[in-house]
Scaffold this motif. Sequence first.
Motif, PDB file in Angstrom:
ATOM      1  N   LEU A   1       0.868  -1.169   0.000  1.00 23.43           N
ATOM      2  CA  LEU A   1       0.000   0.000   0.000  1.00 23.43           C
ATOM      3  C   LEU A   1       0.907   1.222   0.000  1.00 23.43           C
ATOM      4  O   LEU A   1       1.723   1.401   0.908  1.00 23.43           O
ATOM      5  N   LEU A   2       0.794   2.021  -1.037  1.00 24.76           N
ATOM      6  CA  LEU A   2       1.547   3.258  -1.187  1.00 24.76           C
ATOM      7  C   LEU A   2       0.639   4.394  -0.767  1.00 24.76           C
ATOM      8  O   LEU A   2      -0.458   4.537  -1.316  1.00 24.76           O
ATOM      9  N   THR A   3       1.058   5.177   0.231  1.00 28.33           N
ATOM     10  CA  THR A   3       0.219   6.276   0.691  1.00 28.33           C
ATOM     11  C   THR A   3       1.005   7.576   0.700  1.00 28.33           C
ATOM     12  O   THR A   3       2.224   7.591   0.873  1.00 28.33           O
ATOM     13  N   TYR A   4       0.271   8.663   0.515  1.00 32.54           N
ATOM     14  CA  TYR A   4       0.826  10.014   0.544  1.00 32.54           C
ATOM     15  C   TYR A   4       0.161  10.764   1.690  1.00 32.54           C
ATOM     16  O   TYR A   4      -1.065  10.767   1.789  1.00 32.54           O
ATOM     17  N   TRP A   5       0.965  11.397   2.534  1.00 35.12           N
ATOM     18  CA  TRP A   5       0.481  12.077   3.732  1.00 35.12           C
ATOM     19  C   TRP A   5       0.920  13.531   3.742  1.00 35.12           C
ATOM     20  O   TRP A   5       1.954  13.884   3.176  1.00 35.12           O
ATOM     21  N   GLU A   6       0.136  14.354   4.438  1.00 36.72           N
ATOM     22  CA  GLU A   6       0.494  15.764   4.591  1.00 36.72           C
ATOM     23  C   GLU A   6       1.817  15.934   5.311  1.00 36.72           C
ATOM     24  O   GLU A   6       2.591  16.834   4.981  1.00 36.72           O
ATOM     25  N   SER A   7       2.074  15.094   6.317  1.00 41.78           N
ATOM     26  CA  SER A   7       3.301  15.230   7.106  1.00 41.78           C
ATOM     27  C   SER A   7       3.565  13.942   7.875  1.00 41.78           C
ATOM     28  O   SER A   7       2.641  13.140   8.089  1.00 41.78           O
ATOM     29  N   PRO A   8       4.810  13.768   8.350  1.00 42.34           N
ATOM     30  CA  PRO A   8       5.083  12.604   9.195  1.00 42.34           C
ATOM     31  C   PRO A   8       4.306  12.679  10.507  1.00 42.34           C
ATOM     32  O   PRO A   8       3.923  11.654  11.067  1.00 42.34           O
ATOM     33  N   GLU A   9       4.039  13.886  10.977  1.00 39.43           N
ATOM     34  CA  GLU A   9       3.266  14.051  12.216  1.00 39.43           C
ATOM     35  C   GLU A   9       1.848  13.509  12.053  1.00 39.43           C
ATOM     36  O   GLU A   9       1.315  12.867  12.966  1.00 39.43           O
ATOM     37  N   HIS A  10       1.217  13.768  10.908  1.00 42.20           N
ATOM     38  CA  HIS A  10      -0.122  13.226  10.642  1.00 42.20           C
ATOM     39  C   HIS A  10      -0.093  11.694  10.666  1.00 42.20           C
ATOM     40  O   HIS A  10      -0.967  11.059  11.260  1.00 42.20           O
ATOM     41  N   LEU A  11       0.903  11.121  10.037  1.00 41.03           N
ATOM     42  CA  LEU A  11       1.031   9.671   9.988  1.00 41.03           C
ATOM     43  C   LEU A  11       1.226   9.084  11.390  1.00 41.03           C
ATOM     44  O   LEU A  11       0.547   8.132  11.785  1.00 41.03           O
ATOM     45  N   ARG A  12       2.141   9.669  12.160  1.00 39.82           N
ATOM     46  CA  ARG A  12       2.401   9.171  13.515  1.00 39.82           C
ATOM     47  C   ARG A  12       1.177   9.324  14.410  1.00 39.82           C
ATOM     48  O   ARG A  12       0.873   8.448  15.225  1.00 39.82           O
ATOM     49  N   LYS A  13       0.463  10.441  14.257  1.00 40.05           N
ATOM     50  CA  LYS A  13      -0.735  10.656  15.069  1.00 40.05           C
ATOM     51  C   LYS A  13      -1.781   9.581  14.770  1.00 40.05           C
ATOM     52  O   LYS A  13      -2.401   9.037  15.684  1.00 40.05           O
ATOM     53  N   PHE A  14      -1.981   9.268  13.480  1.00 36.11           N
ATOM     54  CA  PHE A  14      -2.934   8.219  13.129  1.00 36.11           C
ATOM     55  C   PHE A  14      -2.508   6.878  13.730  1.00 36.11           C
ATOM     56  O   PHE A  14      -3.320   6.155  14.308  1.00 36.11           O
ATOM     57  N   ALA A  15      -1.227   6.545  13.611  1.00 41.81           N
ATOM     58  CA  ALA A  15      -0.744   5.253  14.092  1.00 41.81           C
ATOM     59  C   ALA A  15      -0.926   5.097  15.604  1.00 41.81           C
ATOM     60  O   ALA A  15      -1.177   3.998  16.094  1.00 41.81           O
ATOM     61  N   ALA A  16      -0.823   6.202  16.348  1.00 40.04           N
ATOM     62  CA  ALA A  16      -0.908   6.147  17.806  1.00 40.04           C
ATOM     63  C   ALA A  16      -2.301   6.451  18.360  1.00 40.04           C
ATOM     64  O   ALA A  16      -2.529   6.294  19.560  1.00 40.04           O
ATOM     65  N   ASP A  17      -3.222   6.866  17.500  1.00 37.42           N
ATOM     66  CA  ASP A  17      -4.554   7.282  17.937  1.00 37.42           C
ATOM     67  C   ASP A  17      -5.378   6.084  18.417  1.00 37.42           C
ATOM     68  O   ASP A  17      -5.667   5.167  17.657  1.00 37.42           O
ATOM     69  N   ARG A  18      -5.764   6.110  19.674  1.00 34.45           N
ATOM     70  CA  ARG A  18      -6.546   5.008  20.253  1.00 34.45           C
ATOM     71  C   ARG A  18      -7.934   4.914  19.624  1.00 34.45           C
ATOM     72  O   ARG A  18      -8.592   3.885  19.716  1.00 34.45           O
ATOM     73  N   GLU A  19      -8.416   5.976  19.001  1.00 40.75           N
ATOM     74  CA  GLU A  19      -9.741   5.982  18.368  1.00 40.75           C
ATOM     75  C   GLU A  19      -9.699   5.492  16.915  1.00 40.75           C
ATOM     76  O   GLU A  19     -10.741   5.254  16.311  1.00 40.75           O
ATOM     77  N   SER A  20      -8.500   5.363  16.346  1.00 38.32           N
ATOM     78  CA  SER A  20      -8.392   4.899  14.961  1.00 38.32           C
ATOM     79  C   SER A  20      -8.335   3.372  14.938  1.00 38.32           C
ATOM     80  O   SER A  20      -8.004   2.741  15.941  1.00 38.32           O
ATOM     81  N   PRO A  21      -8.627   2.768  13.795  1.00 40.67           N
ATOM     82  CA  PRO A  21      -8.639   1.304  13.702  1.00 40.67           C
ATOM     83  C   PRO A  21      -7.253   0.704  13.441  1.00 40.67           C
ATOM     84  O   PRO A  21      -7.125  -0.311  12.777  1.00 40.67           O
ATOM     85  N   HIS A  22      -6.195   1.320  13.975  1.00 39.13           N
ATOM     86  CA  HIS A  22      -4.849   0.813  13.757  1.00 39.13           C
ATOM     87  C   HIS A  22      -4.291   0.068  14.967  1.00 39.13           C
ATOM     88  O   HIS A  22      -3.770  -1.031  14.835  1.00 39.13           O
ATOM     89  N   LEU A  23      -4.394   0.655  16.136  1.00 41.61           N
ATOM     90  CA  LEU A  23      -3.746   0.074  17.313  1.00 41.61           C
ATOM     91  C   LEU A  23      -4.259  -1.320  17.662  1.00 41.61           C
ATOM     92  O   LEU A  23      -3.461  -2.206  17.982  1.00 41.61           O
TER      93      LEU A  23
END
Length: 165
Positions: free
Chosen positions: A72-94
Amino acid sequence: MAKEIFPGRFTADIGRDNITVFLIGMRANRWWKTAKVAQVASAMPAMMQHLAKNPEAGLLGSEQWLGRTTILLTYWESPEHLRKFAADRESPHLGPWRKFMKEIAGSGDIGVWHETYQVPASGIEVVYNGMPLFGLAKATSHVPVGPGRNTAKQRMGSAARVAHK
């Protein structure tokens, strides 16, 4: 549904100083363990749906290829946006990540990987010829190749000039 093909040459206008490129994937090392492969593979659609519904998360666009090794190739606004998503307890990642680490990681059945790149606009050169909207142009802005963008050398860094106008 057929995708519209754009005849001619196009490039991307990213409209910013840099872009974060994140590649993530999995490899079915033991493809016959279909239940485990399906468990890991099934986590990604929920994440992508969540990101599509929450543009403030910072995902600009993506492309995906499926096979024994999936990418999966993704484009993000910033590394901060990516890290925030990865660590967000409300997102379906953790949840899926923790489950993978507890139940599958280390078994050798499935490999997962990712790579992150912070790319300055001055280091980007793209061209699409006879393609549907794709890649960076789909994630940002799809523009015709014209004067000042006819060669790879001219396109390299043209996004930086546009971003500073």
